[in-house]
Every structure is written in C-alpha cells, then in structure tokens.
Design an enzyme around this catalytic site. Structure first.
Site, PDB file in Angstrom:
ATOM      1  CD  GLU A 125      -5.802  -4.388   4.854  1.00 21.30           C
ATOM      2  OE1 GLU A 125      -5.713  -3.923   6.022  1.00 21.30           O
ATOM      3  OE2 GLU A 125      -6.259  -3.745   3.897  1.00 21.30           O
TER       4      GLU A 125
ATOM      5  CD  GLN B 230       0.410  -2.181   3.964  1.00 18.43           C
ATOM      6  OE1 GLN B 230       1.080  -1.627   3.103  1.00 18.43           O
ATOM      7  NE2 GLN B 230      -0.740  -1.680   4.388  1.00 18.43           N
TER       8      GLN B 230
ATOM      9  CD  GLU C 209      -2.841   1.132   2.448  1.00 15.65           C
ATOM     10  OE1 GLU C 209      -2.710   0.272   3.344  1.00 15.65           O
ATOM     11  OE2 GLU C 209      -3.795   1.937   2.400  1.00 15.65           O
TER      12      GLU C 209
ATOM     13  CG  ASN D 255      -9.430  -1.692   2.038  1.00 12.10           C
ATOM     14  OD1 ASN D 255      -9.074  -2.823   2.345  1.00 12.10           O
ATOM     15  ND2 ASN D 255      -9.184  -0.639   2.814  1.00 12.10           N
ATOM     16  CD  GLU D 256      -9.938  -2.219   6.876  1.00 14.35           C
ATOM     17  OE1 GLU D 256      -9.986  -1.094   7.408  1.00 14.35           O
ATOM     18  OE2 GLU D 256      -9.204  -3.135   7.296  1.00 14.35           O
TER      19      GLU D 256
ATOM     20  CE1 TYR E 269      -3.079  -5.180   9.670  1.00 13.47           C
ATOM     21  CE2 TYR E 269      -5.406  -4.701   9.391  1.00 13.47           C
ATOM     22  CZ  TYR E 269      -4.117  -4.712   8.899  1.00 13.47           C
ATOM     23  OH  TYR E 269      -3.861  -4.258   7.625  1.00 13.47           O
TER      24      TYR E 269
HETATM   25  O1  AHR Z   1      -2.777  -2.024   6.524  1.00 11.55           O
HETATM   26  C1  AHR Z   1      -3.077  -0.738   6.964  1.00 11.55           C
HETATM   27  C2  AHR Z   1      -4.564  -0.406   6.869  1.00 11.55           C
HETATM   28  O2  AHR Z   1      -5.281  -1.269   7.693  1.00 11.55           O
HETATM   29  C3  AHR Z   1      -5.204  -0.592   5.529  1.00 11.55           C
HETATM   30  O3  AHR Z   1      -5.031   0.506   4.697  1.00 11.55           O
HETATM   31  C4  AHR Z   1      -6.645  -0.742   5.881  1.00 11.55           C
HETATM   32  O4  AHR Z   1      -7.352  -1.522   4.947  1.00 11.55           O
HETATM   33  C5  AHR Z   1      -6.613  -1.367   7.264  1.00 11.55           C
HETATM   34  O5  AHR Z   1      -7.426  -0.707   8.148  1.00 11.55           O
END
Ligand code: AHR
Length: 513
Positions: free
Chosen positions: A320, A369, A48, A194-195, A262
């Site tokens: 992610e 990432q 990203e 995305n999201e 996450y």
């Molecule tokens: O990976 C960082 C961010 O985390 C991404 O841009 C987003 O999709 C998520 O909230």
C-alpha cells in the site's frame, strides 16, 4: 547480452559525466555496478471493497446499461488492460479482515447482503466475489494477490478458501465447477492479515507472529505454492517488522513482508490537506514526505540484514502506498474518493524511481488504489470515466517493467519553499530487454524549469513523452478529461552533450538513442 549493450551505450569507465555550464542537474552512471531487475510487479494495483470500488467503478453487473463483459465495465477494463497491470491485490486492506469468502460464491441472487462496516456502512452485495475477481485478473493477464482474513476469520476458513480456488479434485473443486469454473485458478501471492498493528486486530507483533505461523502452516494451495507475505510495518513503526522476524519459525513460513507508506500532504491524519486548491507549502511538504520512502525502505533493508535474510530469498512488498488527502466536505463522496492532480503524478514518479533504485529488495508494490479510491488510476461517475494523471505516469513508465535498473548518481538543484528543501530532480534509468536505455526524469519543483545533463549515457537523442501540469493542482475532470495528458518530447544532443529541458511539475519518460 544486456550488460554488453549497456556497456556499449554507456561506454567504458566507472563514473562518467560531462556537464556543460548550462545544466543545473547532472546524471552520473556507474557503468560497472550490478544492475537489478525491476520486477514488473512493482507496478501492481490494489482493489479493496471501498466506496465505489469495485461496485460502480469496476463491477456493474451483466444487466447494467453501462457496456460490460460478464459484469465488468468495458471502458475501465480496457484502460486497465492498456496499463498491462501485472498483479492485483484483493479484497483489502482493512476490508479483508471482515470478509468471509463463502458470502461471495454461488448464484448472485442467493448471496447474502452484508454491510461494509469498515468503509462507511455501504451495502456489500457480494456480487463481486471469488469468481468475479479471479476471472477479472485472468482477463487482465494479471497475477493474483489474495489477502486472507486473520482478524475475524480462522485458519480453517483461509485453508478452505485456498482449496476452493486451487483444487483439481474433491468436493470443493466440484462446488467451484458447479459455480461456473472447472479449471483451478492460481494464487500467486498470499498475505495473512493486514495492518495487524491497527485495523487488522491491534495485535502485538509477538501475537501476530504466532497467528501468522499458525495460518501459514495450513495455507496450502494445490500445485505451485504462492509467495507468502507477512503483514509488516508502516512508516512509523519499522520495529514491528523486526519483532515479527524474531519469531523462531516465521522465516521458514514466509517469502517476504509487507510495508505500508502513505503520503499525507500535511502529515496529519486529522487534517491531511485538500486534493486541489492547496497552497505551495503543501506541494513542498508533499514532496518531502514522499521522499521519505527511500529512508523507510532503508530501515527495512537494515532489518533484513540484521536477520540475515538474503535479498534473493526474502522480499519487501510495499503493498500500500500513495497519496491520501481529505475528502471534500461540501459533497458526499463515496469513501476514500479523491481527485488526482499533477501533484499525484509527480508523487507517483518519485516513488517509482525509489522502487527502481531498491529493486534488489522491493519485489512488488501496490498503489492504493486502482479505481475511485485514494490515488486512483481511474475515476468514474455513472457511465463516465476519466483517467487521472497518475494513470498516465503508470502508462508512460511501462518500459521499466522487467528492465534492468542502472546505478546512478544524481546531482540535483534544490527546490525550496519556506523551511522545506528537497532535490528538485529525481531520475531513474534502466536497460530494457530490447537493449534500449529508458530514462525517467521527475521535476518536483513547483516553479522552476531545470536543464538535466544526460550526456553520460553516450546517446544523441531522447524521444518520449512528458506529462506536465499548468498549475500545481492541474487535474482531469469528466467535463475536461484531457487537461493533463502526456505530449511528445524530443531532444537532439550536440557535440556529445545531451541536455534535457524539464519544466516544473512534470514527469518525463524518454528512450535514448
Ligand atoms: O487503502 C486504504 C486503507 O489504508 C486500507 O484498507 C488499510 O490497509 C490502510 O490503512
């Protein structure tokens, strides 16, 4: 063929085990259970536009003093090439919903200077655009995963982009050729938005499902169509995916749905916990929070079943995942830049083992990432580069890409700290195309060595490498880049027993012979 070799190595019988008194952990192999291919794309990456990714970390420009090929720095490229990166997702993330592809084509000097309003207001020169990304992926030998802009884009903008990238003929193909590329590229995977429940527009699931269907109806490529991925849930809102999938047309317009998970050491977005110098309580909570991945995938699997989406037709794309910690307040690091320690490596191993176990439904994952952002493979500082412990895990796990995941039961001792208890030992085993069994063992304990009984495989030797941290936050720095690196590991069995000694805070990958 593969099954015959597996059966030969594992020997006959449904559940095999033989545990000498010494071993605290035991592996049982369900030799008759079906195996699942571990899609190489489970080892995917995410690129990203955030902080110093791509600018500085990957892209330095042709005129840079940092050795580069067509603007891509050679040191980082070579390190990524060695990982055999199967797929790269680009350009975001949240950034994707503010990205307008036409800003990033044509002569570099004529590209507009924008501001990355999503990630810290840094300059977005647009020097790394469509041509640079697709050329980079092509040189890496990686598939491409394009995330188109739903938040501030239009269905027409997305459709035009796909035509520009993939058309053989017509004005857009001619424009692409004028910009330096005659042969079309391939878009292997495509995500629309995305999201969408958050930074991507705060849409209700119903509204997003309508928009997705509109975009997907026109998101055509010349030649083979990409795998179309709906932007789905995160670990806190599994029902978002459920509601999207109730849309009457959507499953005819998609081959899968994404999931974001996450690991925050504390679980608190306001105070996630530091990357280094953390207490054992945060080691333990990190392990516990990582292991939730299995439950989150199980929730999504149940939703697929409810919607009668067969696993061989509709996949889960964990596009992610990874560690997210607080940035160091005493410095001014680029956005989302964080140090990676042996804790991150253990988190990577635990997640990869979970993905292998769910390889029938998990088709791709993209760790967040690749360079200089979150749980990165590589950190850079000007001309310097360092490989993180997570990089080493991805490198050690390469034999799992495309292998057949075996069905195991693990009896593990606990790792307990205060009120947190998790299994200390996580194991994954797979049969490689060469007919070898590869075994990954993660010891998530911060303190205890464990003996793991791997006798059930019927092998007499385990040969491979181990990554261990002397401390809970052991990490590599630009001054000391090899503090955490894999070292050779070999164990010989005796009398039919094969016992692996696995130190605390470690990731072991061995081939059994
Ligand atoms: O990976 C960082 C961010 O985390 C991404 O841009 C987003 O999709 C998520 O909230």
């Amino acid at each position: 063929m593969k099954t015959r070799i597996a059966a030969g190595l594992i020997s006959a019988g449904l559940l095999l085990s033989a545990a000498p008194a010494l071993a605290q952990a035991r592996i049982e192999v369900h030799a008759d259970a079906p195996t699942h291919t571990i899609a190489p794309e489970i080892y995917g990456q995410f690129l990203e536009h955030v902080g110093t990714q791509p600018y500085g970390g990957i892209w330095v420009g042709e005129d840079s003093e940092i050795p580069n090929t067509d603007g891509i720095r050679n040191d980082v490229f070579d390190a990524l090439k060695a990982l055999e990166v199967p797929v790269v997702r680009w350009p975001g993330g949240c950034f994707a919903d503010l990205y307008h592809w036409q800003d990033g084509i044509g002569p570099e000097a004529e590209r507009p200077l924008r501001v990355n309003m999503v990630w810290g207001g840094t300059p977005e020169t647009n020097a790394f655009g469509t041509h640079e990304f697709f050329d980079f992926a092509e040189r890496l030998g990686a598939k491409t995963y394009l995330n188109v802009n739903l938040g501030t884009g239009t269905a027409k903008e997305a459709a035009d982009w796909l035509e520009y990238i993939t058309a053989e003929t017509g004005d857009r193909a001619a424009e692409r050729e004028e910009n330096g590329r005659a042969t079309p590229w391939k878009v292997d995977y495509l995500s629309i938005g995305n999201e969408t429940w958050g930074c991507g527009g705060h849409f209700t699931a119903e509204t997003y499902a309508d928009l997705y269907s509109q975009y997907a109806s026109f998101a055509k490529t010349a030649g083979e169509q990409p795998v179309r991925i709906i932007s789905g849930a995160h670990d806190g809102n599994p029902e978002y995916a459920d509601t999207i999938l109730q849309h009457p047309y959507i499953d005819d317009l998609a081959e899968g749905i994404s999931l974001h998970v996450y690991t925050l050491p504390t679980g608190d977005w306001g105070k996630k916990g530091p990357a280094t110098g953390f207490p054992e309580a945060e080691w333990a909570s990190t392990m516990k929070r990582t292991l939730r991945m299995a439950d989150v995938i199980a929730d999504q699997r149940a939703i697929f079943e409810e919607h009668e989406l067969p696993a061989d037709e509709f996949g889960l794309y964990v596009d992610e995942w990874g560690m997210w910690v607080d940035q160091d307040e005493d410095t001014n690091p680029p956005a989302l830049y964080q140090q990676g320690s042996i804790r991150d490596a253990v988190v990577a191993g635990l997640n990869l083992n979970i993905f292998h176990e769910n390889a029938d439904v998990v088709r791709m994952t993209n760790i967040a990432q690749m360079v200089n952002v979150l749980q990165a493979m590589i950190l850079t500082d000007g001309p310097d580069m360092v490989l993180t412990p997570t990089y080493h895990v991805f490198e050690m796990y390469k034999p799992f890409m495309g292998a057949e995941a075996l069905d195991l039961d693990i009896q593990s001792p606990d790792y307990t700290y205060a009120d947190v208890t998790v299994p200390a030992i996580s194991v994954s085993a797979a049969l490689t195309e060469e007919g070898k069994i590869v075994l990954a063992v993660v010891n998530a304990s911060a303190r205890d060595n464990h003996l793991v009984d791997a006798s059930a495989f019927g092998a007499s030797t385990a040969i491979g490498r181990i990554l261990q941290g002397k401390t809970m936050d052991a990490h590599n720095t630009f001054e000391d880049p090899n503090r955490v690196h894999p070292v050779p590991y070999r164990t010989e069995g005796s009398g039919g027993d094969l016992i692996l000694s696995v130190p605390p805070r470690s990731v072991l990958v061995v081939t059994l012979e």
